[in-house]
Scaffold this active site. Structure first.
Site: not given
Ligand SMILES: Nc1ncnc2c1ncn2[C@@H]1O[C@H](COP(=O)(O)OP(=O)(O)OP(=O)(O)O)[C@@H](O)[C@H]1O
Ligand SMILES: [Mg+2]
Length: 798
Positions: A357-358, A676, A719
């Site tokens: 979700g990042v 750790s 962390k």
């Molecule tokens: N910095 C950001 N600015 C705007 N929207 C963001 C940001 N970071 C995440 N999002 C939103 O969060 C939602 C989840 O992101 P995404 O599906 O790309 O996650 P991921 O990192 O691929 O996760 P996973 O590892 O579970 O696949 C998306 O709708 C994305 O647009």
């Protein structure tokens, strides 16, 4: 016939002559011709006897059966090539008594064998029944002449009937000889009956099969004929002209596809094969599918926009799609700039690593947008079969190219952005190793000739921009080696607020059909969602909760007909239900044996409570909470360290033999491993032995050596983010991690007091609420005394 008379004897290779049978014989062997000459001279009879093995050229007595047929010669004809054709008539069944070859041929003395007949049996009716059966057989296979039937019908002697039929049956020589040697007439007739019945069975099965094959053939012929007729009719109607049939169309498409030379040759040869196949056959379908794939793959079609990408423009697009992530965007822009200069993508491949979700996947999409490339994506999670990447061999109907080629077809250009999602989740098992196929695709040295099993020809992937994502760095080393890792560790609370306000909320408003003025979420409520309804490094759950709010708002507007309704911290639970997480994870008061560690998992940073207790026992150590091997070892190392330093910590040694220890790390569901948590373990154990409580406001992370040094750890940012989420005010980190602090957002550093430590002594000094008083000096006497009193104090501490 006189027993002592010797008659010339003629060995037969592949016939058994029965009494009453008239047959022509072709005689070639010298000895046999001489025997015949002798018979002609003396006008005597000749003994016809069959060879046991037809291949023997010069048979002696032992090579012949011992029963034969005495015959007379009706006609003899010398043929120009020296052989002789002779017409013989069988007369009597005979047994050979003796043979000799005194002249230049074989001579035998014989004895006539009479049929054995039981006069009470009605053999004539039996033989008539046989004749009827034989007629039935003749109807089926027409192999028996009609003259035979006329003579059979005139014949009233069962013995003659039997011999006449036996001579004509389509059975082996061996069987015929057996019939000749059957003297009991009834048995012979019964055997005949069996043979005829068998033959009837065989013939009718044959007919059935032949019939089936024939109908099958007729069906295909019919289809073919109808197809041709349909074509002719269509042609007549002007629907298609001759040049536009399937193969010509394919040929045009093949040429239009601008393939590589290798692929073109392959396609044309397959096309040639297709032309010679029946259009309805299964093979034709396989070839046609193959050609369809080849034709639809982008062999030379490229997006032209790439050459003139504008880096400023790209930056704008990246900013439009994602908040923050400055370092990541910076790195991406550098990458694009180099690419613009060099013209080709060489060098390492970007790998975005971070908790769920990042925004890794969505960042991938955004890069595609920024560079004007088509976006395609393959999720590698759970792929264990090499064929999924590299395709199945084209041996059966339904085989397909692998995922990479499938997506290339979907992209339709040679230079899309290809996102390989979740590259850390590829597995290996007996179905082959998908990572080797990935290596080939990702390696710029090799990927100009990527080999897919289905295509059989090389495909050029060198224009593709590959981007990969992963949750952890738990990637096969050979793959990792080719990747340039960019970490996205997670967001601080403020960042989340900003992402929500600028990206997630507008997105959800739009997708739920709300108007801007209908949405009214106040600041406090948003903070509360982040703190009490989600507990994550990324923003996926936050987005979900916001979407829930948007849905409920729409529903409220439609049912209550109110235009707007403010969402604040008071009514938030009406929308989202009870709070899911306690936002403050700090204990109520300082406790003995309870420390707060910091862990790093695939889901980002995590708070780890470590508890230990001591109880009367025999020095056993129990570890629970589903710990990984490394963490278990770390507990043991911590105990050994404490034991070695016991006097300095004010602990009287025999305690280790007299007490059991139990270390527990709650929340068995989250995977816990790694070294750790070392300093947190030591602190917990020392606290439980000495009874001194641990400061509840401190979290700590760091590996411990057996000598009490604190070693650096990974994932510091994750962390610290976790500590920040849990509202922990003080964190102990290894001195060696000090350099990583530059990457930590100000927001965190302003809220958390970071204390760097080098040794366990420093840790204990800060973490325990009372100072440890070392045991100065002990003699053995005090030792035994003090153990008992020590027991009393430690137990009261719990
Ligand atoms: N910095 C950001 N600015 C705007 N929207 C963001 C940001 N970071 C995440 N999002 C939103 O969060 C939602 C989840 O992101 P995404 O599906 O790309 O996650 P991921 O990192 O691929 O996760 P996973 O590892 O579970 O696949 C998306 O709708 C994305 O647009
Ligand atoms: Mg993803």
């Amino acid at each position: 016939m006189n027993k002592n008379d010797f008659f010339p004897s003629l060995p037969l290779r592949d016939i058994v002559v029965f009494p009453g049978m008239i047959v022509p014989l072709f005689v070639g062997r010298d000895k046999s011709i001489k025997a015949l000459n002798e018979v002609m001279k003396t006008n005597k009879k000749i003994v016809l006897v069959t060879q046991k093995n037809a291949e023997i050229d010069d048979p002696t007595e032992k090579d012949l059966y011992s029963f034969g047929c005495e015959s007379k010669i009706l006609q003899l004809l010398k043929l120009p090539d020296g052989t002789v054709k002779v017409l013989v008539e069988g007369i009597d069944r005979i047994k050979i008594i003796e043979s000799k070859s005194e002249k230049e041929f074989l001579m035998s003395s014989t004895e006539v064998v009479k049929d054995k007949i039981d006069s009470k049996e009605d053999l004539l009716s039996l033989s008539i029944a046989i004749i009827r059966k034989l007629e039935k057989l003749t109807n089926l296979n027409k192999k028996i002449s009609s003259e035979l039937f006329t003579s059979l019908k005139e014949q009233k002697n069962p013995s003659k009937i039997a011999d006449l039929i036996a001579g004509q049956l389509n059975i082996s020589i061996f069987e015929k000889q057996k019939l000749l040697e059957t003297f009991d007439l009834k048995t012979r007739l019964e055997k005949l009956m069996d043979h005829i019945n068998n033959e009837i069975n065989v013939v009718s099965v044959e007919r059935r099969i032949r019939g089936r094959v024939k109908t099958q053939m007729e069906k295909t012929q019919r289809e073919y004929y109808l197809n041709e007729q349909m074509k002719a009719i269509q042609k007549e109607l002007g629907d298609i002209d001759e040049g536009k049939d399937e193969t010509t169309n394919l040929q045009k498409a093949i040429i239009k596809a601008k393939m590589t030379k290798e692929a073109l040759t392959k396609c044309l040869s397959e096309l040639k094969k297709l032309k010679s196949m029946s259009p309805m056959s299964a093979e034709a379908t396989v070839v046609r599918n193959y050609l369809d794939w080849m034709v639809e793959l982008p062999w030379s079609n490229k997006d032209k926009k790439l050459d003139n990408i504008n880096i400023n423009e790209a930056k704008k697009i990246l900013d439009q799609d994602h908040y923050g992530l400055d370092k990541v965007k910076e790195r991406i822009l550098e990458y694009l700039a180099v690419q613009k200069r060099v013209g080709k993508i060489k060098g390492s491949i970007l790998c975005l690593v971070g908790p769920p979700g990042v925004g890794k996947t969505s960042l991938g999409k955004s890069i595609a947008r920024a560079t004007g490339r088509k976006f395609v994506r393959v999720s590698l999670g759970g792929i264990r079969d090499e064929a999924e990447i590299r395709g199945h061999r084209r041996t059966y109907i339904g085989s397909l190219p692998g995922k990479i080629i499938q997506q290339m077809k979907k992209a339709g250009t040679k230079n899309p952005l290809f996102l390989l999602d979740e590259i850390d989740k590829v597995g290996t098992d007996y179905r082959g190793d998908p990572s080797s196929a990935l290596l080939e695709a990702l390696d710029p040295e090799q990927n100009a000739a990527f080999n897919d099993h289905y295509l059989e020809v090389d495909y050029d992937l060198s224009d593709v921009m590959f981007v990969t994502t992963a949750n952890s760095l738990n990637i096969l080393p050979s793959l990792l080696d080719r990747l340039e890792v960019i970490r996205i560790p997670g967001y601080t609370e403020n960042e989340k607020v900003n992402i929500a306000n600028n990206y997630l909320i507008p997105k959800q408003i739009k997708s739920n059909g709300l108007k801007n003025e209908e949405w009214n979420l106040n600041k406090e409520a948003l903070k509360e969602i982040i703190q009490s309804y989600t507990k994550e490094a990324g923003v996926r759950n936050l987005e979900r909760e916001i979407s829930k709010l948007a849905r409920k708002t729409v529903k409220n507007i439609l049912t209550n007909k109110t235009k707007e309704s403010e969402i604040n911290s008071k009514n938030l639970s009406d929308f989202l239900g009870v709070k899911k997480f306690k936002y403050d994870e700090i204990e109520d008061n300082n406790k003995v044996g309870v420390t707060t560690g910091l862990a790093w998992t695939e889901f980002g940073g995590e708070i780890l409570k470590i508890e230990s207790v001591m109880m009367p026992g025999k020095g056993k150590m129990q570890i629970t909470g589903k710990l990984g091997d490394v963490m278990q070892e770390s507990v043991k190392a911590a105990k050994s360290y404490v034991r070695s330093k016991s006097l300095e910590f004010g602990i009287i040694p025999p305690i280790f033999e007299k007490k059991d220890f139990h270390v527990h790390v709650p929340e068995g569901a989250t995977p816990k491993d790694g070294p750790s948590a070392g300093i947190a373990m030591v602190t917990s154990i020392v606290s439980s032995i000495t009874g001194i409580p641990v400061d509840k406001n401190i979290a700590m992370t760091g590996e411990v050596t057996l000598r009490g040094h604190v070693l650096p750890i990974g994932g510091l940012k994750e962390k610290l983010l976790a500590a920040h989420r849990a509202r922990i005010p003080k964190v102990l980190i290894p001195e060696d991690n000090k350099k990583d602090l530059v990457e930590i957002p100000k927001e965190i550093l302003n809220n958390i007091k970071i204390i760097t430590v080098k040794t366990v002594d420093e840790v204990l000094k800060v973490a325990l609420v009372k100072e440890l008083i070392p045991v100065e000096w002990i003699d053995t006497e005090t030792l035994t005394k003090s153990t008992t009193s020590e027991k009393a104090t430690t137990e009261s501490a719990h």
